[in-house]
Design an enzyme around this catalytic site. Structure first.
Site, PDB file in Angstrom:
ATOM      1  N   GLY A 150       0.820  -1.215   0.000  1.00 36.40           N
ATOM      2  CA  GLY A 150       0.000   0.000   0.000  1.00 36.40           C
ATOM      3  C   GLY A 150       0.844   1.251   0.000  1.00 36.40           C
ATOM      4  O   GLY A 150       2.078   1.195  -0.113  1.00 36.40           O
ATOM      5  N   ASP A 191       2.027  -2.951   8.428  1.00 35.92           N
ATOM      6  CA  ASP A 191       1.202  -2.968   7.220  1.00 35.92           C
ATOM      7  C   ASP A 191       0.092  -1.923   7.345  1.00 35.92           C
ATOM      8  O   ASP A 191      -0.257  -1.504   8.456  1.00 35.92           O
ATOM      9  CB  ASP A 191       0.615  -4.378   7.010  1.00 35.92           C
ATOM     10  N   GLY A 206      -6.980  -5.088   1.748  1.00 38.89           N
ATOM     11  CA  GLY A 206      -7.127  -5.648   0.408  1.00 38.89           C
ATOM     12  C   GLY A 206      -7.599  -4.648  -0.627  1.00 38.89           C
ATOM     13  O   GLY A 206      -7.830  -5.010  -1.774  1.00 38.89           O
ATOM     14  N   GLY A 207      -7.703  -3.364  -0.196  1.00 39.40           N
ATOM     15  CA  GLY A 207      -8.095  -2.321  -1.166  1.00 39.40           C
ATOM     16  C   GLY A 207      -7.127  -2.263  -2.333  1.00 39.40           C
ATOM     17  O   GLY A 207      -7.494  -1.887  -3.448  1.00 39.40           O
ATOM     18  N   GLU A 260      -0.690 -10.757   2.603  1.00 35.05           N
ATOM     19  CA  GLU A 260      -0.644  -9.924   3.811  1.00 35.05           C
ATOM     20  C   GLU A 260      -1.106 -10.719   5.028  1.00 35.05           C
ATOM     21  O   GLU A 260      -0.522 -10.636   6.108  1.00 35.05           O
ATOM     22  CB  GLU A 260      -1.555  -8.706   3.646  1.00 35.05           C
TER      23      GLU A 260
HETATM   24  O1  R5P Z   1      -4.266  -4.489  -0.589  1.00 35.53           O
HETATM   25  C1  R5P Z   1      -3.775  -3.536  -0.018  1.00 35.53           C
HETATM   26  C2  R5P Z   1      -3.443  -3.499   1.399  1.00 35.53           C
HETATM   27  O2  R5P Z   1      -4.298  -4.200   2.231  1.00 35.53           O
HETATM   28  C3  R5P Z   1      -3.126  -2.102   1.922  1.00 35.53           C
HETATM   29  O3  R5P Z   1      -2.363  -2.279   3.079  1.00 35.53           O
HETATM   30  C4  R5P Z   1      -4.378  -1.284   2.259  1.00 35.53           C
HETATM   31  O4  R5P Z   1      -5.174  -1.163   1.110  1.00 35.53           O
HETATM   32  C5  R5P Z   1      -4.018   0.126   2.777  1.00 35.53           C
HETATM   33  O5  R5P Z   1      -3.323   0.818   1.791  1.00 35.53           O
HETATM   34  P1  R5P Z   1      -2.909   2.348   1.935  1.00 35.53           P
HETATM   35  O6  R5P Z   1      -1.799   2.421   2.920  1.00 35.53           O
HETATM   36  O7  R5P Z   1      -2.506   2.735   0.542  1.00 35.53           O
HETATM   37  O8  R5P Z   1      -4.120   3.092   2.384  1.00 35.53           O
END
Ligand code: R5P
Length: 275
Positions: free
Chosen positions: A65, A125, A139-140, A147
């Site tokens: 992410g 994470d 999982g966005g 993960e």
């Molecule tokens: O699939 C992506 C992951 O789970 C990311 O850790 C989650 O989407 C958060 O991402 P970001 O730090 O870009 O908000």
């Protein structure tokens, strides 16, 4: 003793072309292009500084992410500081997907795999939403299976996020795109149907890759992602269990009783901690 240690560090890193520099002080960092990015960086740096036991931690998970970019950056800074380098050069970093593998390598860190190191000391994470009980939607960005494999293999899982990710109460309040679910490609029609008929999901869609890719998003494990909208989720542990029972489901983006702490960065530089 310290002088000898510094001499050793200078000698041992010169061969790799690394330029030593002290760990940057969080209060004096150059501004980033947006306050949101700064919020992410504040959360990530603070999470690393407060939770990394640099003298004892060896196997460190680096998630996926946009927030975790700053985790890898901070770990790389430990490697370049003569005070910490001797320890940081022993770190083995475990990725949660292709992006995180690149983050580990570009920050000069040593790459390992979860097959080689199935027990991690700590993992950092991001999250898409964190509820009041530290249950998560992830999982966005399409990386949820690896993960979850890595975070559930770690003694500690530290979440790094910006202020938008903190739910007032239930999951599904701020993150309204639905629960990401990784599915085997040949089973996606069946899972879509079962989500609606058996689990009474409001809406479920196969995630598309457009405009970057025509057709569905394909994960690092060559699977598809379904986003399933259940509205506000009062009992995420039950929903997770029910989704996992469907034939074709590899993993859900509901991370239950997994996180140890969450750090939320604010645009003004303050960071909130949830335990
Ligand atoms: O699939 C992506 C992951 O789970 C990311 O850790 C989650 O989407 C958060 O991402 P970001 O730090 O870009 O908000």
């Amino acid at each position: 003793m310290l002088r000898n240690l510094n001499k050793f560090v200078r000698f041992s890193t010169r061969g790799f072309g690394l330029k030593m520099s002290p760990l940057p002080d969080v209060k004096h960092l150059p501004a980033l292009h947006s306050t949101l990015e700064q919020a992410k960086r504040f959360a990530a740096y603070r999470a690393v500084d407060e939770n990394l036991d640099y003298a004892n931690h060896r196997v460190i998970g680096v998630g996926s992410g946009s927030t975790v970019i700053y985790v890898a950056e901070r770990l790389g800074q430990y490697l370049l500081d003569p005070q910490y380098s001797i320890y940081a050069s022993q770190f083995v970093c475990i990725p949660t997907g292709f992006q995180s593998k690149e983050l580990i390598l570009t920050n000069g860190l040593r790459l390992g795999s979860v097959e080689q190191y199935p027990a991690l000391d700590i993992v950092f994470d991001g999250a898409d939403e964190v509820d009041e009980n530290l249950q998560l939607i992830k999982g966005g960005g399409g990386c949820l299976f690896q993960e979850k494999l890595v975070s559930t293999s770690a003694a500690k899982f530290i979440v790094v996020a910006d202020y938008r990710k903190r739910s007032p109460k239930y999951l599904g309040t701020n993150w309204v795109k639905g629960v990401p679910i990784e599915v085997v490609p040949s089973g996606y029609i069946r899972v879509l149907r079962d989500l609606k008929t058996k689990l009474k999901c409001k809406n479920a869609v196969l995630r598309q890759g457009a405009p970057a890719k025509a057709g569905p998003v394909v994960t690092d494990n060559c699977n598809f992602i379904i986003d399933a909208d259940f509205g506000k989720i009062e009992r995420p542990e039950i929903l997770h269990r029910d989704i996992k029972m469907l034939v074709g489901v590899v993993e859900t983006g509901l991370f239950i009783d997994n996180a140890s702490k969450a750090y939320f960065g604010n645009p003004d530089g303050s960071v909130e901690l949830q335990v």
